[in-house]
Design a protein around this motif. Structure first.
Motif, PDB file in Angstrom:
ATOM      1  N   GLY A   1       0.831  -1.189   0.000  1.00  0.00           N
ATOM      2  CA  GLY A   1       0.000   0.000   0.000  1.00  0.00           C
ATOM      3  C   GLY A   1       0.868   1.242   0.000  1.00  0.00           C
ATOM      4  O   GLY A   1       2.004   1.226   0.491  1.00  0.00           O
TER       5      GLY A   1
ATOM      6  N   HIS B   1       2.970   0.681   3.004  1.00  0.00           N
ATOM      7  CA  HIS B   1       2.389  -0.191   4.020  1.00  0.00           C
ATOM      8  C   HIS B   1       2.465  -1.651   3.562  1.00  0.00           C
ATOM      9  O   HIS B   1       1.838  -2.029   2.578  1.00  0.00           O
ATOM     10  CB  HIS B   1       0.920   0.163   4.257  1.00  0.00           C
ATOM     11  CG  HIS B   1       0.650   1.629   4.473  1.00  0.00           C
ATOM     12  ND1 HIS B   1       1.346   2.372   5.396  1.00  0.00           N
ATOM     13  CD2 HIS B   1      -0.235   2.475   3.880  1.00  0.00           C
ATOM     14  CE1 HIS B   1       0.880   3.629   5.373  1.00  0.00           C
ATOM     15  NE2 HIS B   1      -0.071   3.700   4.451  1.00  0.00           N
TER      16      HIS B   1
ATOM     17  N   SER C   1      -2.213  -3.899   6.026  1.00  0.00           N
ATOM     18  CA  SER C   1      -3.303  -2.924   6.008  1.00  0.00           C
ATOM     19  C   SER C   1      -3.087  -1.857   7.079  1.00  0.00           C
ATOM     20  O   SER C   1      -2.778  -2.170   8.237  1.00  0.00           O
ATOM     21  CB  SER C   1      -4.641  -3.635   6.232  1.00  0.00           C
ATOM     22  OG  SER C   1      -4.946  -4.483   5.152  1.00  0.00           O
ATOM     23  N   PHE C   2      -3.279  -0.603   6.655  1.00  0.00           N
ATOM     24  CA  PHE C   2      -3.034   0.520   7.567  1.00  0.00           C
ATOM     25  C   PHE C   2      -3.754   1.737   7.007  1.00  0.00           C
ATOM     26  O   PHE C   2      -3.683   2.006   5.802  1.00  0.00           O
ATOM     27  CB  PHE C   2      -1.537   0.805   7.689  1.00  0.00           C
ATOM     28  CG  PHE C   2      -1.188   1.840   8.717  1.00  0.00           C
ATOM     29  CD1 PHE C   2      -1.037   1.496  10.049  1.00  0.00           C
ATOM     30  CD2 PHE C   2      -1.010   3.171   8.359  1.00  0.00           C
ATOM     31  CE1 PHE C   2      -0.715   2.443  11.009  1.00  0.00           C
ATOM     32  CE2 PHE C   2      -0.687   4.127   9.301  1.00  0.00           C
ATOM     33  CZ  PHE C   2      -0.538   3.767  10.638  1.00  0.00           C
TER      34      PHE C   2
ATOM     35  N   ASN D   1      -5.854   4.159   5.198  1.00  0.00           N
ATOM     36  CA  ASN D   1      -6.751   3.997   4.060  1.00  0.00           C
ATOM     37  C   ASN D   1      -6.418   2.797   3.180  1.00  0.00           C
ATOM     38  O   ASN D   1      -7.152   2.505   2.225  1.00  0.00           O
ATOM     39  CB  ASN D   1      -6.752   5.269   3.202  1.00  0.00           C
ATOM     40  CG  ASN D   1      -7.380   6.444   3.925  1.00  0.00           C
ATOM     41  OD1 ASN D   1      -8.291   6.260   4.721  1.00  0.00           O
ATOM     42  ND2 ASN D   1      -6.893   7.642   3.667  1.00  0.00           N
ATOM     43  N   TYR D   2      -5.316   2.125   3.459  1.00  0.00           N
ATOM     44  CA  TYR D   2      -4.965   0.916   2.709  1.00  0.00           C
ATOM     45  C   TYR D   2      -5.522  -0.287   3.448  1.00  0.00           C
ATOM     46  O   TYR D   2      -5.123  -0.580   4.575  1.00  0.00           O
ATOM     47  CB  TYR D   2      -3.444   0.792   2.569  1.00  0.00           C
ATOM     48  CG  TYR D   2      -3.001  -0.556   2.038  1.00  0.00           C
ATOM     49  CD1 TYR D   2      -3.364  -0.986   0.768  1.00  0.00           C
ATOM     50  CD2 TYR D   2      -2.221  -1.411   2.823  1.00  0.00           C
ATOM     51  CE1 TYR D   2      -2.959  -2.229   0.289  1.00  0.00           C
ATOM     52  CE2 TYR D   2      -1.803  -2.652   2.348  1.00  0.00           C
ATOM     53  CZ  TYR D   2      -2.183  -3.058   1.076  1.00  0.00           C
ATOM     54  OH  TYR D   2      -1.788  -4.275   0.607  1.00  0.00           O
ATOM     55  N   HIS D   3      -6.468  -0.968   2.797  1.00  0.00           N
ATOM     56  CA  HIS D   3      -7.058  -2.164   3.410  1.00  0.00           C
ATOM     57  C   HIS D   3      -7.002  -3.306   2.412  1.00  0.00           C
ATOM     58  O   HIS D   3      -7.559  -3.225   1.320  1.00  0.00           O
ATOM     59  CB  HIS D   3      -8.494  -1.920   3.843  1.00  0.00           C
ATOM     60  CG  HIS D   3      -9.126  -3.131   4.463  1.00  0.00           C
ATOM     61  ND1 HIS D   3      -8.848  -3.533   5.764  1.00  0.00           N
ATOM     62  CD2 HIS D   3      -9.986  -4.054   3.969  1.00  0.00           C
ATOM     63  CE1 HIS D   3      -9.514  -4.642   6.041  1.00  0.00           C
ATOM     64  NE2 HIS D   3     -10.220  -4.977   4.964  1.00  0.00           N
ATOM     65  N   ASN D   4      -6.302  -4.362   2.794  1.00  0.00           N
ATOM     66  CA  ASN D   4      -6.202  -5.566   1.988  1.00  0.00           C
ATOM     67  C   ASN D   4      -6.447  -6.744   2.921  1.00  0.00           C
ATOM     68  O   ASN D   4      -5.625  -7.024   3.789  1.00  0.00           O
ATOM     69  CB  ASN D   4      -4.817  -5.662   1.341  1.00  0.00           C
ATOM     70  CG  ASN D   4      -4.654  -6.880   0.454  1.00  0.00           C
ATOM     71  OD1 ASN D   4      -5.420  -7.833   0.549  1.00  0.00           O
ATOM     72  ND2 ASN D   4      -3.645  -6.858  -0.406  1.00  0.00           N
ATOM     73  N   PRO D   5      -7.588  -7.432   2.782  1.00  0.00           N
ATOM     74  CA  PRO D   5      -7.898  -8.530   3.713  1.00  0.00           C
ATOM     75  C   PRO D   5      -6.882  -9.660   3.681  1.00  0.00           C
ATOM     76  O   PRO D   5      -6.814 -10.453   4.620  1.00  0.00           O
ATOM     77  CB  PRO D   5      -9.287  -9.006   3.246  1.00  0.00           C
ATOM     78  CG  PRO D   5      -9.443  -8.495   1.859  1.00  0.00           C
ATOM     79  CD  PRO D   5      -8.649  -7.231   1.788  1.00  0.00           C
TER      80      PRO D   5
ATOM     81  N   MET E   1      -3.422  -8.476   6.555  1.00  0.00           N
ATOM     82  CA  MET E   1      -3.785  -7.859   7.826  1.00  0.00           C
ATOM     83  C   MET E   1      -2.659  -7.961   8.851  1.00  0.00           C
ATOM     84  O   MET E   1      -2.540  -7.097   9.724  1.00  0.00           O
ATOM     85  CB  MET E   1      -5.051  -8.517   8.384  1.00  0.00           C
ATOM     86  CG  MET E   1      -6.287  -8.319   7.518  1.00  0.00           C
ATOM     87  SD  MET E   1      -6.665  -6.581   7.167  1.00  0.00           S
ATOM     88  CE  MET E   1      -6.950  -5.950   8.826  1.00  0.00           C
TER      89      MET E   1
ATOM     90  N   ARG F   1       1.703  -6.731  13.175  1.00  0.00           N
ATOM     91  CA  ARG F   1       0.491  -6.090  12.666  1.00  0.00           C
ATOM     92  C   ARG F   1       0.772  -4.978  11.646  1.00  0.00           C
ATOM     93  O   ARG F   1       0.025  -4.803  10.678  1.00  0.00           O
ATOM     94  CB  ARG F   1      -0.320  -5.527  13.847  1.00  0.00           C
ATOM     95  CG  ARG F   1      -1.528  -4.695  13.450  1.00  0.00           C
ATOM     96  CD  ARG F   1      -2.541  -5.483  12.640  1.00  0.00           C
ATOM     97  NE  ARG F   1      -3.588  -4.613  12.112  1.00  0.00           N
ATOM     98  CZ  ARG F   1      -3.521  -3.985  10.943  1.00  0.00           C
ATOM     99  NH1 ARG F   1      -2.447  -4.137  10.161  1.00  0.00           N
ATOM    100  NH2 ARG F   1      -4.515  -3.226  10.543  1.00  0.00           N
TER     101      ARG F   1
END
Length: 250
Positions: free
Chosen positions: A24, A35, A38-39, A41-45, A48, A54
């Motif tokens: 990200g 990133h 995920s952090f 506004n970057y979300h990738n399931p 995580m 983390r």
């Protein structure tokens, strides 16, 4: 996990490869951040965490800029400066500057506020911000930093973090061990995991490596689990790598 492969050439059976250009990315002008997990506004399931690891953010902060005071709780937060000087202030009364060769930790525990700024007006600061889930909640917040001898990581793995205060590195509330090594081309070392059930997330700071038979390049990340030991070979001069051994169960 994604990209799970099996190979007969090495002891590495289970791994996940995160190439640098798949991370990200956020550019806020004063802050550019990559990133691995995920952090914000970057979300990738699919990304995580890696075990209790983390957050792994690769940050660049412009001259004189930084993060204003903000809260954390129940997280072990590690900062590793790569270039420039980073000024830290927190609600425990600490005001310090960390630079390349230093490592800083905060056990946020029951809650803290802190800020981080680029100390210099003429140079960007680059640092890694890493979050690790703790193995106990609501501890008393604490802060620590140490300066390490850079020469002690030449063609060897220098321990920079552990669970044990007496080991000469910073310590956190988790069964985790971090090492940094800087290697000449074609130099090889083996890493032996400290605790059964742990995995290792390797992050390439500079240059190219092979880990077992897996090729990794600058800013690639490779997570390895279900193994006791593996080999690392530098494929370029002054190649540098960070190894983060962490429990795989949260």
């Amino acid at each position: 996990m994604e990209n799970n492969h099996t190979t007969k050439e090495t002891a590495i059976v289970n791994f996940v490869l995160h190439q640098a250009n798949t991370r990200g990315h956020a550019n806020h002008g004063w802050l550019e951040s990559y990133h691995t997990f995920s952090f914000a506004n970057y979300h990738n399931p699919e990304r995580m965490n890696f075990g209790v690891l983390r957050v792994l953010n690769d940050d660049r902060v412009s001259q004189g800029m930084g993060f204003g005071k903000h809260p954390h709780d129940n997280m072990e937060i590690i900062s590793i400066p790569l270039e420039g000087d980073l000024e830290h202030q927190d609600s425990m009364g600490n005001t310090t500057v960390i630079k390349e060769g230093d490592i800083q930790i905060m056990s946020a525990g029951t809650g803290i506020f802190h800020s981080e700024y680029n100390k210099n007006k003429d140079q960007m600061v680059k640092f890694l911000q890493i979050w690790v889930y703790p193995n106990q909640k609501n501890v008393t917040p604490r802060y620590d930093q140490i300066s390490l001898r850079m020469e002690d990581r030449h063609n060897k793995l220098q321990q920079i973090l552990s669970p044990n205060p007496e080991e000469g590195s910073v310590w956190i509330h988790q069964d985790a061990w971090f090492h940094i090594g800087k290697f000449d081309k074609d130099f090889s070392v083996s890493y032996h995991l400290k605790k059964p059930g742990n995995g290792v997330y390797a992050f390439v700071l500079k240059g190219d490596f092979s880990i077992g038979s897996i090729a990794v390049k600058e800013r690639d990340g490779l997570g390895i689990w279900d193994t006791d030991t593996f080999s690392i070979t530098a494929k370029s001069s002054d190649a540098e790598i960070l190894l983060m051994e962490v429990p795989m169960k949260i």
